[in-house]
Write an enzyme that holds these catalytic residues in place. Structure first.
Site, mmCIF file in Angstrom:
data_model
loop_
_atom_site.group_PDB
_atom_site.id
_atom_site.type_symbol
_atom_site.label_atom_id
_atom_site.label_comp_id
_atom_site.label_asym_id
_atom_site.label_seq_id
_atom_site.Cartn_x
_atom_site.Cartn_y
_atom_site.Cartn_z
ATOM 1 C CG ASN A 1 101.675 -73.984 24.370
ATOM 2 O OD1 ASN A 1 100.744 -73.216 24.169
ATOM 3 N ND2 ASN A 1 101.648 -74.918 25.310
ATOM 4 C CG HIS B 1 103.687 -80.943 21.796
ATOM 5 N ND1 HIS B 1 104.979 -80.458 21.905
ATOM 6 C CD2 HIS B 1 102.984 -80.376 22.809
ATOM 7 C CE1 HIS B 1 105.058 -79.647 22.947
ATOM 8 N NE2 HIS B 1 103.858 -79.569 23.502
ATOM 9 C CG HIS C 1 98.841 -78.846 24.396
ATOM 10 N ND1 HIS C 1 99.165 -79.247 25.671
ATOM 11 C CD2 HIS C 1 99.970 -78.278 23.899
ATOM 12 C CE1 HIS C 1 100.416 -78.930 25.941
ATOM 13 N NE2 HIS C 1 100.934 -78.338 24.878
ATOM 14 C CG ASP D 1 99.962 -82.836 29.353
ATOM 15 O OD1 ASP D 1 100.388 -82.109 28.445
ATOM 16 O OD2 ASP D 1 100.411 -82.785 30.528
HETATM 17 P P1 AMP Z 1 104.361 -77.619 26.008
HETATM 18 O O1 AMP Z 1 104.431 -76.855 27.302
HETATM 19 O O2 AMP Z 1 103.393 -77.036 25.013
HETATM 20 O O3 AMP Z 1 105.720 -77.858 25.423
HETATM 21 O O4 AMP Z 1 103.716 -79.016 26.371
HETATM 22 C C1 AMP Z 1 104.461 -80.036 26.941
HETATM 23 C C2 AMP Z 1 103.496 -80.893 27.711
HETATM 24 O O5 AMP Z 1 104.109 -82.147 27.944
HETATM 25 C C3 AMP Z 1 103.092 -80.337 29.070
HETATM 26 O O6 AMP Z 1 101.685 -80.106 29.091
HETATM 27 C C4 AMP Z 1 103.516 -81.441 30.053
HETATM 28 O O7 AMP Z 1 102.591 -81.617 31.098
HETATM 29 C C5 AMP Z 1 103.606 -82.647 29.143
HETATM 30 N N1 AMP Z 1 104.501 -83.714 29.580
HETATM 31 C C6 AMP Z 1 105.728 -83.580 30.120
HETATM 32 N N2 AMP Z 1 106.262 -84.793 30.363
HETATM 33 C C7 AMP Z 1 105.338 -85.705 29.969
HETATM 34 C C8 AMP Z 1 105.291 -87.138 29.962
HETATM 35 N N3 AMP Z 1 106.317 -87.887 30.422
HETATM 36 N N4 AMP Z 1 104.173 -87.744 29.499
HETATM 37 C C9 AMP Z 1 103.137 -86.999 29.058
HETATM 38 N N5 AMP Z 1 103.121 -85.651 29.021
HETATM 39 C C10 AMP Z 1 104.208 -85.016 29.471
#
Ligand code: AMP
Length: 116
Positions: free
Chosen positions: A88, A101, A103, A30
Site C-alpha cells: 500500500n 512493507h 503484505h 499482522d
Molecule cells: P498498511 O496499512 O499497508 O500500512 O499496513 C500496516 C499493517 O500493520 C496493518 O495491516 C496493521 O494491521 C498492521 N499492524 C499495526 N500494528 C501492528 C503490530 N503491532 N504488529 C503487527 N502488525 C501491526
C-alpha cells in the site's frame, strides 16, 4: 531519526510474532489479519516511508521483499495453492504505517478486489 512502529518491532522493543528473518528483512504476523495467513515483510535497515520514496538503488531490496514472501510461502507449504502480495502506498493506497512493507495474504481464495 525516522522512528516507526515497525522500527520498534525490528529492534525488539515491542513484541511481534516473528516468522521470517534474514540479513535484510524481518517478517511478522499482522496484528489484524485480513486472511488466514497475513505476514508483513519489512526491510531492517534505513527507514523508507513509502514505495514512492524508493530509488533505483533500492531495486534489489524491494525485490528481496518479494523473494522473502515467496520463500516463506514455499516453506510453509501454501505456494502451490497461491497467495497475494500487496504494498500500500500513502492515503489512497490505504497505507497506515509509513515504513515500507509488503503484505503476504494466503490460506483461502481471496477473490478479486477493486475500489471497495
Ligand atoms: P498498511 O496499512 O499497508 O500500512 O499496513 C500496516 C499493517 O500493520 C496493518 O495491516 C496493521 O494491521 C498492521 N499492524 C499495526 N500494528 C501492528 C503490530 N503491532 N504488529 C503487527 N502488525 C501491526
Amino acid at each position: 531519526m525516522n522512528d516507526t512502529l515497525f522500527g520498534r518491532i525490528i529492534r525488539r522493543e515491542i513484541p511481534a510474532a516473528i516468522v521470517y528473518e534474514d540479513d535484510d528483512i524481518l517478517g511478522f504476523k499482522d496484528i489484524a489479519p485480513q486472511a488466514p495467513v497475513h505476514v508483513l515483510f519489512v526491510p531492517k535497515g534505513e527507514v523508507i516511508p513509502t514505495l514512492d520514496d524508493t530509488t533505483p538503488e533500492q531495486a534489489q531490496l524491494l525485490g528481496r521483499l518479494m523473494l522473502a514472501a515467496a520463500d516463506y510461502a514455499r516453506r510453509e507449504g501454501f505456494a502451490r495453492d497461491g497467495y497475494r502480495v500487496v504494498m500500500n502506498c500513502r492515503e489512497h493506497g490505504g497505507q497506515t504505517v509509513f515504513h515500507v512493507h509488503l503484505h503476504l495474504l494466503a490460506g483461502a481464495p481471496l477473490g478479486h478486489f477493486g475500489t471497495a
